[in-house]
Design a protein around this motif. Structure first.
Motif, PDB file in Angstrom:
ATOM      1  N   GLU A 213       1.215  -1.320   0.481  1.00 45.86           N
ATOM      2  CA  GLU A 213      -0.117   0.094   0.062  1.00 45.86           C
ATOM      3  C   GLU A 213       1.003   1.470  -0.200  1.00 45.86           C
ATOM      4  OE1 GLU A 213      -3.388   2.673   0.387  1.00 45.86           O
ATOM      5  OE2 GLU A 213      -3.766   0.682  -0.245  1.00 45.86           O
ATOM      6  N   HIS A 214       2.128   1.560   0.725  1.00 45.17           N
ATOM      7  CA  HIS A 214       2.248   2.857   1.326  1.00 45.17           C
ATOM      8  C   HIS A 214       4.327   2.547   0.414  1.00 45.17           C
ATOM      9  CE1 HIS A 214       4.135   6.308   3.078  1.00 45.17           C
ATOM     10  NE2 HIS A 214       2.538   6.252   3.219  1.00 45.17           N
ATOM     11  N   VAL A 215       5.274   3.611   0.432  1.00 44.52           N
ATOM     12  CA  VAL A 215       6.360   3.844  -0.052  1.00 44.52           C
ATOM     13  C   VAL A 215       7.266   3.732   0.798  1.00 44.52           C
ATOM     14  CG1 VAL A 215       6.468   5.972   0.004  1.00 44.52           C
ATOM     15  CG2 VAL A 215       7.336   4.914  -1.596  1.00 44.52           C
ATOM     16  N   ARG A 216       6.428   3.752   1.962  1.00 45.47           N
ATOM     17  CA  ARG A 216       7.394   3.934   3.294  1.00 45.47           C
ATOM     18  C   ARG A 216       7.995   2.799   3.402  1.00 45.47           C
ATOM     19  NH1 ARG A 216       2.056   5.216   6.866  1.00 45.47           N
ATOM     20  NH2 ARG A 216       0.864   3.252   6.778  1.00 45.47           N
ATOM     21  N   GLU A 217       7.698   1.124   3.471  1.00 44.63           N
ATOM     22  CA  GLU A 217       7.980   0.345   3.480  1.00 44.63           C
ATOM     23  C   GLU A 217       9.549   0.120   2.536  1.00 44.63           C
ATOM     24  OE1 GLU A 217       5.692  -2.860   5.210  1.00 44.63           O
ATOM     25  OE2 GLU A 217       4.049  -1.231   4.657  1.00 44.63           O
ATOM     26  N   THR A 218       9.585   0.142   1.636  1.00 43.16           N
ATOM     27  CA  THR A 218      10.399   0.085   0.710  1.00 43.16           C
ATOM     28  C   THR A 218      11.894   0.159   0.950  1.00 43.16           C
ATOM     29  OG1 THR A 218       9.948   1.892  -1.138  1.00 43.16           O
ATOM     30  CG2 THR A 218       8.308  -0.390  -0.845  1.00 43.16           C
ATOM     31  N   ILE A 219      11.655   0.806   1.950  1.00 42.77           N
ATOM     32  CA  ILE A 219      13.061   1.582   2.191  1.00 42.77           C
ATOM     33  C   ILE A 219      13.662   1.626   3.776  1.00 42.77           C
ATOM     34  CG2 ILE A 219      12.637   4.206   2.225  1.00 42.77           C
ATOM     35  CD1 ILE A 219      14.954   5.152   1.241  1.00 42.77           C
ATOM     36  N   PRO A 220      14.755   1.236   3.955  1.00 41.61           N
ATOM     37  CA  PRO A 220      15.067   1.019   5.412  1.00 41.61           C
ATOM     38  C   PRO A 220      15.078   2.014   6.106  1.00 41.61           C
ATOM     39  CG  PRO A 220      16.922  -0.315   3.315  1.00 41.61           C
ATOM     40  CD  PRO A 220      16.147   0.889   2.893  1.00 41.61           C
ATOM     41  N   PHE A 221      15.227   3.539   6.012  1.00 43.77           N
ATOM     42  CA  PHE A 221      14.789   4.147   6.972  1.00 43.77           C
ATOM     43  C   PHE A 221      14.232   4.784   5.699  1.00 43.77           C
ATOM     44  CE2 PHE A 221      18.447   1.723   8.750  1.00 43.77           C
ATOM     45  CZ  PHE A 221      17.543   1.835  10.125  1.00 43.77           C
ATOM     46  N   PRO A 222      12.788   5.194   5.844  1.00 46.16           N
ATOM     47  CA  PRO A 222      12.583   6.379   5.234  1.00 46.16           C
ATOM     48  C   PRO A 222      12.313   7.844   6.104  1.00 46.16           C
ATOM     49  CG  PRO A 222      10.750   4.803   6.149  1.00 46.16           C
ATOM     50  CD  PRO A 222      12.405   3.711   6.132  1.00 46.16           C
ATOM     51  N   ARG A 223      12.220   8.975   4.796  1.00 46.85           N
ATOM     52  CA  ARG A 223      12.501  10.464   4.794  1.00 46.85           C
ATOM     53  C   ARG A 223      10.996  10.838   4.583  1.00 46.85           C
ATOM     54  NH1 ARG A 223      15.040   8.674   8.210  1.00 46.85           N
ATOM     55  NH2 ARG A 223      17.087   8.718   9.075  1.00 46.85           N
ATOM     56  N   MET A 224       9.758  10.790   5.224  1.00 47.40           N
ATOM     57  CA  MET A 224       8.716  11.532   4.435  1.00 47.40           C
ATOM     58  C   MET A 224       8.082  13.312   5.417  1.00 47.40           C
ATOM     59  SD  MET A 224       6.521   8.414   4.765  1.00 47.40           S
ATOM     60  CE  MET A 224       7.377   8.130   6.224  1.00 47.40           C
ATOM     61  N   LEU A 225       7.214  13.642   5.179  1.00 49.60           N
ATOM     62  CA  LEU A 225       7.435  15.102   5.259  1.00 49.60           C
ATOM     63  C   LEU A 225       7.139  15.062   6.633  1.00 49.60           C
ATOM     64  CD1 LEU A 225       6.552  18.057   4.698  1.00 49.60           C
ATOM     65  CD2 LEU A 225       4.269  17.618   4.902  1.00 49.60           C
ATOM     66  N   TYR A 226       6.480  14.741   7.576  1.00 53.05           N
ATOM     67  CA  TYR A 226       6.768  14.879   9.029  1.00 53.05           C
ATOM     68  C   TYR A 226       7.830  12.653  10.111  1.00 53.05           C
ATOM     69  CZ  TYR A 226       3.098  17.734   8.295  1.00 53.05           C
ATOM     70  OH  TYR A 226       2.448  18.522   7.961  1.00 53.05           O
ATOM     71  N   ARG A 227       8.636  12.850   9.460  1.00 53.73           N
ATOM     72  CA  ARG A 227       9.642  12.153   9.694  1.00 53.73           C
ATOM     73  C   ARG A 227      10.587  12.190   9.193  1.00 53.73           C
ATOM     74  NH1 ARG A 227       9.159   7.409  12.735  1.00 53.73           N
ATOM     75  NH2 ARG A 227       6.989   8.184  12.836  1.00 53.73           N
ATOM     76  N   ILE A 228      11.160  12.236  10.109  1.00 46.85           N
ATOM     77  CA  ILE A 228      13.111  12.210  10.253  1.00 46.85           C
ATOM     78  C   ILE A 228      14.131  11.180  10.543  1.00 46.85           C
ATOM     79  CG2 ILE A 228      13.990  14.121  11.427  1.00 46.85           C
ATOM     80  CD1 ILE A 228      15.747  14.897   9.085  1.00 46.85           C
ATOM     81  N   ARG A 229      13.046  10.542  12.058  1.00 45.82           N
ATOM     82  CA  ARG A 229      13.954   9.069  13.091  1.00 45.82           C
ATOM     83  C   ARG A 229      13.101   8.196  12.938  1.00 45.82           C
ATOM     84  NH1 ARG A 229      16.864  10.709  17.378  1.00 45.82           N
ATOM     85  NH2 ARG A 229      15.840   9.776  17.780  1.00 45.82           N
ATOM     86  N   PRO A 230      14.300   7.231  13.271  1.00 47.16           N
ATOM     87  CA  PRO A 230      15.259   6.826  13.530  1.00 47.16           C
ATOM     88  C   PRO A 230      15.918   7.254  12.082  1.00 47.16           C
ATOM     89  CG  PRO A 230      14.175   4.571  13.570  1.00 47.16           C
ATOM     90  CD  PRO A 230      12.662   5.623  12.472  1.00 47.16           C
TER      91      PRO A 230
END
Length: 437
Positions: free
Chosen positions: A420-437
């Motif tokens: 469903e979502h691109v966030r699971e396709t990279i080990p440590f995703p960087r998104m609008l409201y996420r820069i951690r961990p």
């Protein structure tokens, strides 16, 4: 004794081996203990019989908590009822470190919790499956271009000018109070390397400061971008369809187990074969108007606009394989796109939309060849010509028709995995409201 990886145990069936890893799960019947052990290459069930091992080994096993690190000695054997599946008869356990209570348990956790614990969530079966497919896609990308005469030419991550406006670029401080920007694309530099080597590609991280919070967007992602001298839009579309077909076939060949775990309908992937359907922008607009008239789209699309996510989804759902939408209005494409000779208001560009509603995974086209027209477009876009002196040089010294495209790895992984979502396709995703961990 030399370490054996779980992925290789079939080669050493019946021989005593050593596995170094972590406890993934455990259950006990009182006299038998079943320990699931992972080592990064796979998971194997170890069987520990209380009567077959020294008491100290059993006591050590009883101390184990989820994710405790252990070194296990035993003999692998094929499961009597599951051909190709191996279990490990455990003879000895060395406890390296007892893990504290593990925060990720079999119960349902919210996505924010899992993303906050991404450094641990990576150990799960689902994440292993997705990231192994990603690895296979990246291997296929390199193999395709390396086997077809392309030269890898890495392009800068720091760029000196905001070539397409600053609104979607990350600005950073460089030396002596100079400003630099994190790259959105290596394409302009690719044009220089293609003029030197003929067929080139770059492959690396790119950055987009778009304030988009959708299932398709990351602020940091990996992109592969080929560029070819003496190439047209048609050449680029042919390259893109052969490229995607090759990637899908490689994943089907080597990662069926992971796709099965993800419950991916592989019949949809098996249908991905070149050539792909071509859809002129005008016809795409007609299709969207029809969708609006039938009440399937909330907003009526106006000719001249760029396709949004709902538009891409609607179009792609009509095809069983990627569809190529080409010849967009020049006003919605980058300044360097070559205009269509028959209709100058159109650009010789193409977006490749993945089926099943996954949207754009490739964007590219033919680059402007004329020095004079390129200067005009730079001025029309209110860009400083001084920032493009080197780029304009490419039109002064042996200009030729040339073309290329870019493909975001994460969007490709999302589509091929069917998630469903691109966030699971990279080990440590960087998104609008996420820069951690």
């Amino acid at each position: 004794m030399k370490q054996t990886y779980i992925a290789d145990v079939a080669r050493q069936a019946g021989q005593e081996i050593v596995i170094k890893g972590w406890l993934y799960n455990a259950r006990s019947s009182g006299k038998l203990m079943f320990l699931e052990i992972r080592d990064g290459s796979g998971i194997i069930q170890g069987v520990l019989s209380k009567k077959a091992v020294p008491e100290t080994v059993w006591e050590t096993a009883e101390k184990l908590t989820q994710e405790s690190s252990i070194i296990v000695t035993g003999i692998p054997r094929e499961h009597p009822k599951r051909p190709g599946v191996f279990e490990l008869d455990i003879a000895a356990i060395e406890l390296v470190a007892v893990a504290e209570p593990y925060p990720i348990t079999p119960k349902d956790h919210g996505i924010e919790f899992l993303m906050d614990h991404r450094h641990l969530w990576l150990r799960s079966r689902r994440q292993h499956a997705i990231l192994r497919v990603r690895h296979e896609i990246i291997r296929a990308v390199r193999d395709f271009f390396d086997s077809n005469g392309f030269i890898l030419c890495d392009t800068p991550i720091f760029t000196p000018a905001a070539c397409e406006g600053t609104t979607t670029l990350f600005e950073v401080d460089y030396f002596d109070d100079e400003k630099a920007y994190l790259t959105q694309s290596g394409q302009l530099y690719n044009e220089a390397t293609a003029a030197a080597f003929g067929r080139t590609y770059c492959f690396g991280p790119t950055f987009r400061a778009e304030k988009s919070k959708t299932r398709r967007h990351l602020t940091e992602f990996w992109m592969v971008e080929p560029e070819v001298a003496y190439a047209t839009l048609e050449d680029t579309m042919e390259l893109a369809e052969n490229f995607l077909s090759f990637i899908v076939q490689r994943v089907l060949e080597n990662r069926r187990e992971e796709l099965a775990f993800l419950e991916r309908d592989i019949t949809k992937l098996e249908a991905i074969k070149a050539p792909f359907p071509r859809l002129h922008y005008d016809d795409a607009v007609k299709m969207l108007h029809q969708g609006f008239a039938e009440g399937k789209l909330e907003h009526k699309f106006e000719w001249g606009g760029d396709l949004g996510a709902p538009d891409e989804t609607y179009i792609s759902e009509h095809f069983d394989c990627p569809v190529m939408v080409h010849r967009y209005p020049a006003q919605v494409k980058a300044f360097y796109m070559e205009p269509d000779a028959e209709r100058p208001e159109l650009a010789l560009g193409v977006d490749v939309l993945a089926p099943e509603g996954y949207g754009e995974i490739i964007g590219g086209g033919q680059r402007m060849m004329s020095l004079e027209k390129l200067r005009e477009r730079i001025a029309e876009h209110n860009l400083p010509e001084s920032a493009f002196d080197w780029y304009l040089d490419l039109r002064k010294y042996g200009t030729v028709p040339h073309a290329g495209f870019g493909m975001g790895i994460e969007r490709c992984v999302t589509w091929i995995c069917g998630i469903e979502h691109v966030r699971e396709t990279i080990p440590f995703p960087r998104m609008l409201y996420r820069i951690r961990p």
